[in-house]
Design an enzyme around this catalytic site. Structure first.
Site, PDB file in Angstrom:
ATOM      1  N   ASP A 135      23.679   6.764  17.864  1.00  0.00           N
ATOM      2  CA  ASP A 135      24.377   6.314  16.655  1.00  0.00           C
ATOM      3  C   ASP A 135      24.575   4.796  16.676  1.00  0.00           C
ATOM      4  O   ASP A 135      25.234   4.282  17.564  1.00  0.00           O
ATOM      5  CB  ASP A 135      25.778   6.956  16.586  1.00  0.00           C
ATOM      6  CG  ASP A 135      25.810   8.240  15.779  1.00  0.00           C
ATOM      7  OD1 ASP A 135      24.862   8.497  15.023  1.00  0.00           O
ATOM      8  OD2 ASP A 135      26.807   8.967  15.914  1.00  0.00           O
TER       9      ASP A 135
ATOM     10  N   LEU B  36      27.964  14.699   8.477  1.00  0.00           N
ATOM     11  CA  LEU B  36      29.413  14.499   8.472  1.00  0.00           C
ATOM     12  C   LEU B  36      30.113  15.238   7.334  1.00  0.00           C
ATOM     13  O   LEU B  36      31.089  15.965   7.581  1.00  0.00           O
ATOM     14  CB  LEU B  36      29.720  12.989   8.402  1.00  0.00           C
ATOM     15  CG  LEU B  36      31.207  12.656   8.357  1.00  0.00           C
ATOM     16  CD1 LEU B  36      31.891  13.089   9.646  1.00  0.00           C
ATOM     17  CD2 LEU B  36      31.422  11.164   8.107  1.00  0.00           C
TER      18      LEU B  36
ATOM     19  N   TYR C 175      11.660  11.169  15.313  1.00  0.00           N
ATOM     20  CA  TYR C 175      11.773  11.449  13.871  1.00  0.00           C
ATOM     21  C   TYR C 175      11.480  10.170  13.075  1.00  0.00           C
ATOM     22  O   TYR C 175      10.605  10.150  12.200  1.00  0.00           O
ATOM     23  CB  TYR C 175      13.172  11.982  13.544  1.00  0.00           C
ATOM     24  CG  TYR C 175      13.477  11.958  12.073  1.00  0.00           C
ATOM     25  CD1 TYR C 175      12.718  12.698  11.177  1.00  0.00           C
ATOM     26  CD2 TYR C 175      14.520  11.174  11.565  1.00  0.00           C
ATOM     27  CE1 TYR C 175      12.982  12.654   9.812  1.00  0.00           C
ATOM     28  CE2 TYR C 175      14.793  11.124  10.213  1.00  0.00           C
ATOM     29  CZ  TYR C 175      14.018  11.871   9.342  1.00  0.00           C
ATOM     30  OH  TYR C 175      14.275  11.822   7.989  1.00  0.00           O
TER      31      TYR C 175
HETATM   32  N1  UDP Z   1      29.789  12.203  12.580  1.00  0.00           N
HETATM   33  C1  UDP Z   1      30.943  12.645  13.209  1.00  0.00           C
HETATM   34  N2  UDP Z   1      31.129  14.004  13.369  1.00  0.00           N
HETATM   35  C2  UDP Z   1      30.217  14.926  12.914  1.00  0.00           C
HETATM   36  C3  UDP Z   1      29.048  14.457  12.253  1.00  0.00           C
HETATM   37  C4  UDP Z   1      28.868  13.094  12.110  1.00  0.00           C
HETATM   38  O1  UDP Z   1      31.783  11.843  13.635  1.00  0.00           O
HETATM   39  O2  UDP Z   1      30.425  16.135  13.082  1.00  0.00           O
HETATM   40  C5  UDP Z   1      29.587  10.760  12.379  1.00  0.00           C
HETATM   41  C6  UDP Z   1      28.323  10.235  13.038  1.00  0.00           C
HETATM   42  O3  UDP Z   1      28.590   9.790  14.357  1.00  0.00           O
HETATM   43  C7  UDP Z   1      27.931   9.089  12.108  1.00  0.00           C
HETATM   44  C8  UDP Z   1      28.448   9.542  10.745  1.00  0.00           C
HETATM   45  O4  UDP Z   1      29.425  10.549  10.997  1.00  0.00           O
HETATM   46  O5  UDP Z   1      28.625   7.918  12.454  1.00  0.00           O
HETATM   47  C9  UDP Z   1      27.360  10.105   9.862  1.00  0.00           C
HETATM   48  O6  UDP Z   1      26.632  11.066  10.599  1.00  0.00           O
HETATM   49  P1  UDP Z   1      25.561  12.030   9.950  1.00  0.00           P
HETATM   50  O7  UDP Z   1      25.085  12.951  11.011  1.00  0.00           O
HETATM   51  O8  UDP Z   1      26.138  12.653   8.712  1.00  0.00           O
HETATM   52  O9  UDP Z   1      24.404  11.067   9.454  1.00  0.00           O
HETATM   53  P2  UDP Z   1      23.516   9.984  10.259  1.00  0.00           P
HETATM   54  O10 UDP Z   1      24.198   8.667  10.026  1.00  0.00           O
HETATM   55  O11 UDP Z   1      23.440  10.387  11.679  1.00  0.00           O
HETATM   56  O12 UDP Z   1      22.208  10.058   9.542  1.00  0.00           O
END
Ligand code: UDP
Length: 317
Positions: free
Chosen positions: A282, A190, A139
């Site tokens: 992550d 999240l 991506y």
């Molecule tokens: N996260 C989490 N649980 C979820 C979704 C996300 O703990 O159900 C954490 C994820 O590991 C990251 C942060 O929340 O540290 C933001 O994740 P998101 O997928 O919203 O955005 P990204 O940073 O991956 O673009």
């Protein structure tokens, strides 16, 4: 101004279309609704339910436009690892077709939806636009390839272009038609997951052993209304023959547990959650350096985390 919004049936593109229309601009929308929703499309816009890969449809959708806001893309990191071909096809080939059609129609200005995923694992926080780009998934790589294509197009053919690299977009816009909610299926982000967590289906917090103040990951959240405000500024800030890359975030960060606390305050009740293993790919901390956005776009975000969570909640009700 008349603007083609690709991906205008999605969360971010739909918000852009609605904000432009509310400001009195004309909007064409090109979206095949493969991940977006036809009912997100604002009825004040002219809608082309077509693919970016259809050169004739792209050319038709550009008719009479002064500029393009290009959001149309595949955007799931996990999916891009298992199906990289569709990322090269939609994101790279689709943009190639769009750039050709813009050139043929002499449309001077492009604002592209890029991503912090182009940087990969950060070596320095906050992340400036001068940071090394080393994406860790297809991506991010596909969006970086498009940034290269746009730079070359600006240099060779005089396109005025700005790529905006988003960090974590959240919140919602209330247009004249009502709230435009974030709707992804599956939802991986999240804030929607925190707001929808129930005792039977608690939020999974991906890791509590990160090197951060409370052990959970830090991200830089920016409200979608602030984000689109930067796009609208970029339409007039883009200069012929130049391609600028600009980060969009808040310049600060919140841990997952801080987001949960903000959601608890908006909901007025505890959020059920449980700890889960780290999610592959992550990084511990992602925070944008937004100095360049301030300088080139005279932009700074105005809405805080509580407003992002509050607006997201209102949009889900
Ligand atoms: N996260 C989490 N649980 C979820 C979704 C996300 O703990 O159900 C954490 C994820 O590991 C990251 C942060 O929340 O540290 C933001 O994740 P998101 O997928 O919203 O955005 P990204 O940073 O991956 O673009």
């Amino acid at each position: 101004m008349k603007v083609l919004v690709t991906g205008g049936a999605g969360y971010v593109g739909g918000t852009a279309a609605a904000m432009l229309l509310d400001q009195g601009h004309e909007v064409n929308i090109l979206d095949d609704c493969s991940t977006g929703y036809a009912d997100t499309v604002d009825p004040r816009a002219t809608f082309f339910k077509e693919s970016l890969l259809d050169a004739n449809a792209v050319a038709t959708s550009l008719s009479g436009c002064d500029a393009v806001l290009h959001f149309g893309a595949k955007s799931l990191v996990g999916e891009s690892v298992v199906k990289p071909d569709i990322y090269w096809e939609t994101n790279v080939s689709g943009t190639r077709i769009l750039l050709d059609a813009m050139r043929a129609a002499a449309i001077p200005t492009l604002v592209f939806s890029s991503t912090a995923a182009t940087y990969g694992e950060p070596k320095e926080i906050p992340i400036a636009e001068s940071a090394v780009t080393d994406p860790t998934n297809p991506y991010g790589a596909s969006k970086l390839a498009v940034d290269y294509m746009i730079s070359a197009q600006a240099k060779a053919y005089g396109l005025a272009a700005i790529s905006l690299r988003y960090f974590n977009v959240a919140g919602a816009f209330k247009s004249q038609r009502g709230w435009l909610a974030e709707r992804h299926n599956p939802e991986t982000h999240l804030i929607p997951n925190v707001l929808r967590a129930t005792a039977a289906n608690p939020l999974k917090v991906f890791g509590e052993d990160w090197p951060t103040k409370d052990g959970t990951c830090v991200r830089d959240y920016v409200h979608v209304v602030d984000l689109i405000g930067a796009h609208i500024s970029a339409l007039s800030a883009a200069i012929a023959g130049s391609h600028e890359i600009i980060n969009l975030g808040s310049g600060g960060g919140y841990t997952v547990k801080e987001v949960i606390a903000a959601a608890e305050s908006a909901l007025g009740r505890p959020v059920p959650y449980e700890m889960a293993p780290r999610r592959a790919g992550d990084p511990a901390v992602l925070i944008a350096d937004i100095t360049k956005a301030g300088k080139l776009l005279s932009w700074k975000p105005e809405r805080d985390l509580q407003s992002m969570v509050g607006d997201a909640l209102a949009s889900f009700q």
